[in-house]
Design an enzyme around this catalytic site. Structure first.
Site, PDB file in Angstrom:
ATOM      1  CE  LYS A  13      -2.704   0.225   3.586  1.00 39.08           C
ATOM      2  NZ  LYS A  13      -2.544   1.579   4.165  1.00 39.08           N
ATOM      3  NE  ARG A  88      -4.739   1.844  10.964  1.00 40.13           N
ATOM      4  CZ  ARG A  88      -3.739   1.323  10.276  1.00 40.13           C
ATOM      5  NH1 ARG A  88      -3.761   0.061   9.928  1.00 40.13           N
ATOM      6  NH2 ARG A  88      -2.720   2.061   9.947  1.00 40.13           N
ATOM      7  NE  ARG A 127       8.917  -5.153   5.870  1.00 36.54           N
ATOM      8  CZ  ARG A 127       7.813  -4.401   5.955  1.00 36.54           C
ATOM      9  NH1 ARG A 127       7.303  -3.840   4.885  1.00 36.54           N
ATOM     10  NH2 ARG A 127       7.239  -4.220   7.105  1.00 36.54           N
ATOM     11  NE  ARG A 157      10.909  -3.261   9.773  1.00 29.35           N
ATOM     12  CZ  ARG A 157      10.785  -2.359   8.803  1.00 29.35           C
ATOM     13  NH1 ARG A 157      11.201  -1.129   8.980  1.00 29.35           N
ATOM     14  NH2 ARG A 157      10.218  -2.681   7.675  1.00 29.35           N
ATOM     15  NE  ARG A 168       1.817  -5.779  10.952  1.00 26.07           N
ATOM     16  CZ  ARG A 168       2.820  -5.549  10.101  1.00 26.07           C
ATOM     17  NH1 ARG A 168       3.965  -6.181  10.234  1.00 26.07           N
ATOM     18  NH2 ARG A 168       2.676  -4.689   9.119  1.00 26.07           N
TER      19      ARG A 168
END
Ligand SMILES: [Zn+2]
Length: 215
Positions: A13, A88, A127, A157, A168
Site C-alpha cells: 500500500k 481501519r 523483509r 524487525r 496482524r
C-alpha cells in the site's frame, strides 16, 4: 479525484500510494503522518491526541476524524487527495463517509489491494532492514546477509516475525476486512490483485483510475 486506499498489511500500500501521488499530483494523506505532524506542531488536536497516547490509550476515532477533516481543508487538496491508513474499522468508515459528505468532498473511489495471507507472511517475514542505513531488502535480494547499499548487517524487525505478522493479519481480518464490504456497498471500488509484482499492480491501478476526472 478523491481516493481511499485500502489494503491488508504487506499489500504494498505504501509503495503504491507514493506512485499514485506522483502520477496524479494529489497529496498522499496518511493518518499516521497527520498524527505525528499535529503532535510535533503542538496543534490543539495534536495536544488532545498526545494526552491519550501518553496514557497508553488509542486516539479515539472522533479525534482522528477531526484531524483528517482539518488536513482535507488545506489548500493542496483542491485537485483531490489519496487517503491511506484510514478507515481501519467500520465505525471509522461510517464516520469518514458522514464527514466527507458534510464538507462536500465525497470519495470518488475506494481502491482495494487484495493479497493472499500466505503471500503477506512470505513478503513481510522475508523483509530485512539494514542496521546502519535502515534500507529495506528482501531475503531474495540479499547478498551474503549484508545490506546491498552499504554492506552492513541486515536484521529482521520484531514486527516482521512470522507469528507477529499472523497476528496482524488476524486483527486486520476482524477489524478492517468489514471496511472493504462497506466500501463495496457505498462506493465505486477498484479491486486489484496485489500479489503481482509492483509494476503490474501500478499499471492495473492506472487503468482502473483512468476513468476518473483528474483535472
Ligand atoms: Zn545499509
Amino acid at each position: 479525484m478523491r481516493i481511499v486506499l485500502l489494503g491488508a498489511p504487506g499489500s504494498g500500500k505504501g509503495t503504491q500510494a507514493a506512485l499514485l501521488k506522483e502520477m496524479y499530483g494529489i497529496p498522499h494523506i496518511a493518518t499516521g503522518d497527520i498524527l505525528r505532524t499535529d503532535v510535533a506542531e503542538g496543534t490543539d488536536l495534536g495536544k488532545k491526541a498526545e494526552s491519550f497516547m501518553n496514557d497508553g490509550q488509542l486516539v479515539p476515532d472522533d479525534l482522528i476524524l477531526e484531524m483528517v477533516e482539518a488536513r482535507l481543508g488545506r489548500p493542496d487538496t483542491r485537485r483531490g487527495w489519496l487517503l491511506d491508513g484510514f478507515p481501519r474499522t467500520l465505525p471509522q468508515a461510517e464516520g469518514l463517509r458522514d464527514m466527507t459528505e458534510r464538507i462536500d468532498q465525497k470519495v470518488d473511489a475506494g481502491v482495494i489491494l487484495n493479497v493472499d495471507a500466505e503471500v503477506v507472511v512470505r513478503r513481510l517475514s522475508g523483509r530485512r532492514v539494514c542496521e546502519s542505513c535502515q534500507s529495506v531488502t528482501n531475503v531474495s535480494e540479499m547478498q551474503a546477509g549484508a545490506c546491498p547499499l552499504c554492506g552492513e548487517k541486515l536484521v529482521l524487525r520484531p514486527d516482521d516475525e512470522p507469528q507477529v505478522v499472523r497476528k496482524r493479519i488476524e486483527v486486520f481480518e476482524a477489524q478492517t476486512r468489514p471496511v472493504f464490504a462497506f466500501f463495496n456497498e457505498h462506493y465505486d471500488v477498484i479491486e486489484i490483485d496485489a500479489s503481482k509484482p509492483v509494476d503490474q499492480v501500478t499499471e492495473a491501478l492506472r487503468v482502473g483510475l483512468d476513468r476518473y476526472d483528474h483535472s
